[in-house]
Motif scaffolding. Structure first.
Motif, PDB file in Angstrom:
ATOM      1  N   UNK A  69      39.304 -74.305  32.703  1.00  0.00           N
ATOM      2  CA  UNK A  69      38.830 -75.182  31.645  1.00  0.00           C
ATOM      3  C   UNK A  69      37.453 -75.777  31.900  1.00  0.00           C
ATOM      4  N   UNK A  70      36.716 -75.197  32.832  1.00  0.00           N
ATOM      5  CA  UNK A  70      35.384 -75.692  33.171  1.00  0.00           C
ATOM      6  C   UNK A  70      34.321 -74.753  32.626  1.00  0.00           C
ATOM      7  N   UNK A  71      33.459 -75.267  31.783  1.00  0.00           N
ATOM      8  CA  UNK A  71      32.369 -74.470  31.239  1.00  0.00           C
ATOM      9  C   UNK A  71      31.113 -74.779  32.064  1.00  0.00           C
ATOM     10  N   UNK A  72      30.927 -74.017  33.129  1.00  0.00           N
ATOM     11  CA  UNK A  72      29.849 -74.256  34.086  1.00  0.00           C
ATOM     12  C   UNK A  72      28.982 -73.002  34.171  1.00  0.00           C
ATOM     13  N   UNK A  73      27.683 -73.190  34.090  1.00  0.00           N
ATOM     14  CA  UNK A  73      26.749 -72.077  34.287  1.00  0.00           C
ATOM     15  C   UNK A  73      26.672 -71.799  35.795  1.00  0.00           C
ATOM     16  N   UNK A  74      26.726 -70.530  36.168  1.00  0.00           N
ATOM     17  CA  UNK A  74      26.626 -70.148  37.579  1.00  0.00           C
ATOM     18  C   UNK A  74      25.378 -69.283  37.729  1.00  0.00           C
ATOM     19  N   UNK A  75      24.491 -69.711  38.612  1.00  0.00           N
ATOM     20  CA  UNK A  75      23.189 -69.064  38.773  1.00  0.00           C
ATOM     21  C   UNK A  75      22.975 -68.688  40.229  1.00  0.00           C
ATOM     22  N   UNK A  76      22.452 -67.497  40.450  1.00  0.00           N
ATOM     23  CA  UNK A  76      22.068 -67.067  41.806  1.00  0.00           C
ATOM     24  C   UNK A  76      20.574 -67.305  41.966  1.00  0.00           C
ATOM     25  N   UNK A  77      20.207 -68.076  42.967  1.00  0.00           N
ATOM     26  CA  UNK A  77      18.790 -68.333  43.244  1.00  0.00           C
ATOM     27  C   UNK A  77      18.250 -67.269  44.202  1.00  0.00           C
ATOM     28  N   UNK A  78      16.999 -66.881  44.032  1.00  0.00           N
ATOM     29  CA  UNK A  78      16.428 -65.810  44.863  1.00  0.00           C
ATOM     30  C   UNK A  78      15.905 -66.338  46.203  1.00  0.00           C
ATOM     31  N   UNK A  79      15.659 -65.409  47.115  1.00  0.00           N
ATOM     32  CA  UNK A  79      14.953 -65.752  48.358  1.00  0.00           C
ATOM     33  C   UNK A  79      13.510 -66.088  48.016  1.00  0.00           C
ATOM     34  N   UNK A  80      12.988 -67.151  48.610  1.00  0.00           N
ATOM     35  CA  UNK A  80      11.571 -67.470  48.480  1.00  0.00           C
ATOM     36  C   UNK A  80      10.904 -67.429  49.849  1.00  0.00           C
ATOM     37  N   UNK A  81      11.598 -66.863  50.802  1.00  0.00           N
ATOM     38  CA  UNK A  81      11.117 -66.861  52.171  1.00  0.00           C
ATOM     39  C   UNK A  81      11.573 -65.577  52.845  1.00  0.00           C
ATOM     40  N   UNK A  82      11.009 -65.310  53.992  1.00  0.00           N
ATOM     41  CA  UNK A  82      11.377 -64.117  54.744  1.00  0.00           C
ATOM     42  C   UNK A  82      12.744 -64.361  55.386  1.00  0.00           C
ATOM     43  N   UNK A  83      13.731 -63.591  54.999  1.00  0.00           N
ATOM     44  CA  UNK A  83      15.115 -63.847  55.379  1.00  0.00           C
ATOM     45  C   UNK A  83      15.340 -63.852  56.889  1.00  0.00           C
ATOM     46  N   UNK A  84      14.636 -63.024  57.638  1.00  0.00           N
ATOM     47  CA  UNK A  84      14.894 -62.990  59.077  1.00  0.00           C
ATOM     48  C   UNK A  84      14.297 -64.204  59.794  1.00  0.00           C
ATOM     49  N   UNK A  85      13.373 -64.895  59.139  1.00  0.00           N
ATOM     50  CA  UNK A  85      12.772 -66.087  59.722  1.00  0.00           C
ATOM     51  C   UNK A  85      13.602 -67.330  59.431  1.00  0.00           C
ATOM     52  N   UNK A  86      14.058 -67.440  58.223  1.00  0.00           N
ATOM     53  CA  UNK A  86      14.753 -68.646  57.781  1.00  0.00           C
ATOM     54  C   UNK A  86      16.224 -68.355  57.548  1.00  0.00           C
ATOM     55  N   UNK A  87      16.911 -68.036  58.607  1.00  0.00           N
ATOM     56  CA  UNK A  87      18.341 -67.784  58.551  1.00  0.00           C
ATOM     57  C   UNK A  87      18.929 -68.379  59.828  1.00  0.00           C
ATOM     58  N   UNK A  88      19.944 -69.188  59.690  1.00  0.00           N
ATOM     59  CA  UNK A  88      20.479 -69.909  60.844  1.00  0.00           C
ATOM     60  C   UNK A  88      20.856 -68.980  61.985  1.00  0.00           C
ATOM     61  N   UNK A  89      21.526 -67.871  61.683  1.00  0.00           N
ATOM     62  CA  UNK A  89      21.937 -66.960  62.758  1.00  0.00           C
ATOM     63  C   UNK A  89      20.733 -66.390  63.503  1.00  0.00           C
ATOM     64  N   UNK A  90      19.650 -66.127  62.773  1.00  0.00           N
ATOM     65  CA  UNK A  90      18.424 -65.613  63.411  1.00  0.00           C
ATOM     66  C   UNK A  90      17.755 -66.692  64.260  1.00  0.00           C
ATOM     67  N   UNK A  91      17.805 -67.945  63.796  1.00  0.00           N
ATOM     68  CA  UNK A  91      17.234 -69.051  64.567  1.00  0.00           C
ATOM     69  C   UNK A  91      18.024 -69.233  65.865  1.00  0.00           C
ATOM     70  N   UNK A  92      19.336 -69.189  65.787  1.00  0.00           N
ATOM     71  CA  UNK A  92      20.174 -69.306  66.987  1.00  0.00           C
ATOM     72  C   UNK A  92      19.847 -68.171  67.959  1.00  0.00           C
ATOM     73  N   UNK A  93      19.707 -66.953  67.420  1.00  0.00           N
ATOM     74  CA  UNK A  93      19.375 -65.800  68.257  1.00  0.00           C
ATOM     75  C   UNK A  93      18.030 -66.004  68.952  1.00  0.00           C
ATOM     76  N   UNK A  94      17.033 -66.514  68.234  1.00  0.00           N
ATOM     77  CA  UNK A  94      15.712 -66.759  68.838  1.00  0.00           C
ATOM     78  C   UNK A  94      15.779 -67.843  69.906  1.00  0.00           C
TER      79      UNK A  94
END
Length: 148
Positions: free
Chosen positions: A116-141
């Protein structure tokens, strides 16, 4: 009479080690409406979905998020998957999904509609280089840099 109703946007995520990708995501989500509410993943949810406990507990992650100017409020999610009760309580107009969140916009929208919820669902795009700004990659570095 003017409609003074605010458009409420809800996002969810772990937000464990805050990075530029999170900031871009929160900024884009806030631009979709008037209020941005963040649901921070419960520690048990992080363990289940990521296969490891979070680096920072949910209370700390929530406090850091509250300090970000784009964020109007933060709630800690229930253990397990996204709670429909939490969504019903927050009454979002829009749910914005991050580019790496493994939810189908269409499936989530249909699930919400069945409730009963009329909610718009939107996927936002990457605006950054994924391998740089990803928690798992930061932990690995961090490990590579300080654990040699």
């Amino acid at each position: 009479m003017a409609d003074n109703r605010k458009i409420r946007v809800v996002v969810g995520g772990v937000f464990d080690i805050l990075h530029v990708g999170h900031i871009h995501f929160l900024k884009m989500a806030k631009e979709l409406g008037d209020e941005l509410i963040v649901i921070v993943a419960h520690d048990e949810t992080v363990k289940k979905r990521k296969g490891r406990p979070p680096i920072n507990p949910a209370e700390d992650r929530a406090e850091v998020l509250r300090a970000i100017r784009y964020v109007d409020d933060v709630v800690i999610g229930e253990p397990g998957e996204v709670s429909l009760e939490t969504i019903k309580r927050l009454k979002p107009d829009i749910i914005a999904l991050g580019p790496d969140q493994d939810f189908s916009c269409k499936d989530l929208k249909e699930r919400l509609k069945r409730e009963g919820l009329n909610v718009e669902v939107i996927r936002l795009p990457y605006l950054y280089k994924a391998d740089r700004a990803k928690t798992s990659k930061i932990i690995q570095r961090i490990i590579e840099t300080f654990c040699d």
